[in-house]
Scaffold this active site. Structure first.
Site, mmCIF file in Angstrom:
data_model
loop_
_atom_site.group_PDB
_atom_site.id
_atom_site.type_symbol
_atom_site.label_atom_id
_atom_site.label_comp_id
_atom_site.label_asym_id
_atom_site.label_seq_id
_atom_site.Cartn_x
_atom_site.Cartn_y
_atom_site.Cartn_z
ATOM 1 N N TYR A 111 -16.448 -39.867 -98.753
ATOM 2 C CA TYR A 111 -16.048 -39.843 -97.357
ATOM 3 C C TYR A 111 -16.658 -38.616 -96.706
ATOM 4 C CZ TYR A 111 -13.518 -39.062 -93.122
ATOM 5 O OH TYR A 111 -13.232 -38.838 -91.793
ATOM 6 N N TRP A 113 -19.411 -37.117 -93.180
ATOM 7 C CA TRP A 113 -20.475 -37.389 -92.228
ATOM 8 C C TRP A 113 -21.830 -37.242 -92.918
ATOM 9 C CZ3 TRP A 113 -20.116 -38.115 -86.699
ATOM 10 C CH2 TRP A 113 -18.800 -38.302 -86.256
#
Length: 771
Positions: A111, A113
């Site tokens: 998880y 960016w």
């Protein structure tokens, strides 16, 4: 000669200037009216200082593979190995754990960016590979937004209203007369967008709102959560009490008989139960301006006057994602819906409620209606997941039950963690608790370009390239363009692209053909673009340029929906346009939640005291807000120029109200210590009247740098935040429910950046030869 290279990142579309294989500049996208300054920090990716340059293995893991001895993760030296050897170890570990413990014992965390590119999207590629070899345990929802979408799926039938498809901002700018902003609507957070973005439009819409003279009421502990030039009325509310204000406003409207009884009867279910709660039929507490004032600290008269105005004018309520990252975070989202339903303007131009405006760059902008490019994760092989913010719970309590959206499940016994493109030692809560949980798995694999705190605590580290070292394309449902991402420089060290790494692993595990489908990097880039182009023409008659034209130009426009009014068709005919809820209507009183009986998520919008808040704080405690920084996204590009501009003394800055600083003997620029029962960190004081009394603000994203005495010296707020679920219904992140103490700290000459680099250098040093 300078070569101009089209590219895109989370902060926008831009052109990289390359000369002799070196990046010499970055130019913003010509069609972007408000480009982010963070794009100039991408040159940091080309520096080797923090890059993973070779496959590395932790010494202790090499000695005792398959054991549960993870106590030395983060302390032991790493050993470099060839790529073939590293890939063989990874494939072998996946096979071993799956055979011995089942695929649910493999956790595909990933998880975070990761690159906005749609081909080299690390999380997607990891799950695609693992689905082909039997599956994995994954996560649902995100740290950014979990409680909110869960309650909206139940009460509105889907979460489109918080994903960018509530009333668009062009519609609000044209029609709203009163705008109440709960939380933020800030160009600071609108710099970023998952999957990339072409142009940043928020500031332009806010200027239209200002030019029209719309009355804007800003409800937030931080005055600068809206631009100063918007001339909004600042209501410095106590953190975590927005639901009480919303309910008090609704109660005032109902008590005066000014609610839209026709809308409630025609378009909602359970409104009688909601109205009874507002009247105080069961608890004896009438929810009105006086009650709300006592909870929120806001003036009674102002609350009463706003309640009257909301029904007299075309009124729009906006609610930040940040509000639901709290204990009982479902309630502000549901209470805002209840207030909007009582006003009765849902489905009208410029009226109703929407969520997340400004939380990402594309939320509220005209949204794409075509097919966004993207790799598929494939068919999910097993049904095993956890709520995203429950990682420590899963690792510490295998077999223990948890609830999610009415289901009862149990945590798997995770033996292998594979993390690609993310950094939980930045974004998870109570990092000291995570550090204890992180010791439990038998093997932890991290695939990342950078030596993050997570990579340092791995057993196997695979060096991934950054987006500027490979070809890709960017695009998502909130962007009005698909952007080309050309390779600008050669990969640093021995780093490889995420696609190449997972393709090589898939081949070793016998599923290479299914993984790559006969396409290489550019084959997938072309294929994904052509899929989007064909859909735009077929579904919307919208002709996008050919791939070759797109690739040369660097971007292509996609079809978008402008001037959108959320739930307009439903309002016109709720019988024909039923919602996917238990009643087909907007749910204000829930049969499902009544049956579940969760004490922390009742069957109607409600105010519930959080586990930690100013209404129950000690005399020296402050409420900590950990929001997004201005100069970076989370922990990415933390050493870039835009990020460093907001640090002092090498540390993050802690914002304090002048009165709170004076009471503690703190002056602007002082080094301060923040602490609670969970941990402690250092920061530099920034005294600011734009911060409400009783509130402290420390941005997220500092690289986790704990020292021997347990103090985190760079200013990472997640050593302090509370690792509890928002409720048993959503299990979302509750980071904004956090009390701390702050005091001046004796001058500390430890430089966090140097400390981090020195420790990293020691971990990567070659072992000394012994005679």
């Amino acid at each position: 000669m300078i070569r101009r290279v089209p590219h895109c990142s989370h902060w926008g579309t831009y052109t990289i200037l390359v000369e002799d294989g070196r990046i010499v500049g970055v130019e913003p996208f010509a069609d972007d009216p408000a480009p982010s300054p963070i794009i100039h920090s991408v040159t940091e990716w080309a520096k080797p200082d923090r890059r993973v340059l070779r496959p590395m293995i932790r010494e202790g893991w090499l000695r005792s593979r398959g054991s549960k001895d993870g106590a030395e993760r983060g302390n032991e030296r790493f050993v470099a190995v060839p790529w073939d050897e590293a890939l063989e170890m990874v494939a072998s570990e996946i096979g071993r754990v799956a055979a011995a413990h089942g695929n649910a014992s493999i956790f595909a965390g990933s998880y975070g960016w990761t690159s906005c590119g749609r081909v080299h999207h690390a999380s997607t590629l990891l799950k695609r590979m693992l689905n082909l070899v039997g599956g994995y345990t994954g996560h649902v929802d995100t740290y950014s937004i979990a409680a909110g979408p869960v309650i909206l799926r139940h009460t509105l039938g889907d979460d489109r209203a918080c994903g960018g498809q509530a009333n668009t901002l062009d519609n609000i700018a044209a029609h709203s007369e009163t705008l109440v902003v709960f939380g933020a609507m800030s160009p600071r957070t609108a710099q970023s967008e998952a999957g990339g973005i072409g142009a940043h439009h928020l500031e332009g819409y806010l200027r239209q709102i200002a030019d029209r003279g719309v009355r804007v009421v800003h409800v937030s502990p931080l005055r600068d959560d809206l631009p100063e030039w918007l001339n909004a009325e600042w209501w410095p509310i106590r953190p975590n009490t927005d639901a009480a204000l919303m309910l008090g406003l609704a109660g005032e409207i109902v008590a005066q008989g000014r609610h839209d009884a026709g809308f409630l009867a025609r378009c909602t279910s359970g409104s009688d139960e909601f109205l009874a709660y507002l009247r105080g039929d069961r608890d004896g507490l009438r929810k009105d301006a006086a009650w709300a004032s006592g909870v929120t600290g806001l003036p009674i008269q102002a609350i009463g006057a706003l309640a009257a105005r909301l029904v007299q004018t075309r009124s729009m309520l906006t609610v930040s994602w940040a509000l639901q990252r709290a204990h009982h975070g479902e309630q502000p989202f549901w209470a805002a819906l209840g207030l909007a339903a009582a006003i009765g303007q849902i489905g009208l131009p410029g009226g109703g409620v929407g969520y997340g405006y400004g939380s990402l760059g594309g939320v509220g902008s005209p949204f794409a209606v075509g097919k966004s490019p993207g790799m598929s994760q494939g068919v999910k092989a097993i049904d095993s997941f956890i709520p995203v913010a429950r990682i420590s719970d899963m690792l510490l309590n295998p077999g223990e039950s948890f609830t999610y959206q009415g289901e009862t499940r149990s945590y798997p016994d995770v033996r292998l963690v594979y993390w690609a493109g993310g950094n939980p030692f930045h974004h998870h809560q109570d990092l000291n608790r995570l550090a204890r949980a992180w010791q439990r798995p038998e093997t932890i694999i991290v695939q990342d370009p950078m030596w993050t705190a997570t990579a340092r605590r791995a057993d196997i580290v695979l060096p991934a390239s950054t987006s500027i070292e490979r070809n890709d394309l960017a695009g998502n449902k909130r962007s009005d363009v698909i952007a080309a991402m050309h390779k600008a420089i050669e990969p640093l060290g021995q780093s490889r692209s995420d696609f190449d790494i997972f393709n090589a692993l898939s081949e070793r595990m016998g599923v290479g053909a299914a993984f790559n489908e006969g396409r290489d990097e550019m084959g997938w880039v072309r294929h994904l673009y052509d899929e989007s182009r064909a859909y735009a023409l077929r579904a919307h008659g919208f002709l996008m340029p050919t791939f070759d034209s797109f690739w040369e130009r660097g971007h292509a426009a996609v079809p978008v929906q402008r001037d959108h009014v959320y739930l307009a068709a439903f309002r016109d005919d709720p019988d024909r346009n039923r919602l996917e809820t238990e009643s087909g209507r907007i749910v204000l009183g829930s049969r499902t939640l009544a049956q579940l009986g969760h004490a922390d998520c009742p069957p109607h919008p409600a105010w519930l005291s959080p586990a930690e808040w100013l209404g129950d704080a000690g005399p020296d405690e402050l409420h900590l807000i950990s929001h997004q920084p201005r100069g970076r996204l989370h922990s990415q590009l933390e050493s870039g120029s835009a990020s460093l501009a907001d640090r002092r003394g090498g540390r993050e800055q802690l914002r304090l109200n002048p009165g709170d600083a004076q009471a503690r003997g703190i002056q602007d620029g002082d080094t301060v210590r923040l602490w609670n029962a969970r941990g402690a960190c250092l920061a530099t004081a920034l005294v600011s009247a734009d911060t409400a009394p009783g509130v402290a603000v420390l941005p997220t994203g500092a690289w986790f740098t704990p020292t021997d005495d347990g103090t985190e010296i760079s200013g990472n707020p997640n050593v302090l935040t509370l690792d509890i679920p928002s409720s048993a219904f959503s299990q979302g992140c509750a980071a904004h429910t956090c009390l701390i103490r702050v005091a001046p700290h004796a001058r500390d000459n430890r430089d966090p950046t140097r400390t981090y680099q020195d420790e990293l250098a020691e971990m990567l040093s070659e072992p000394e030869e012994t005679s």
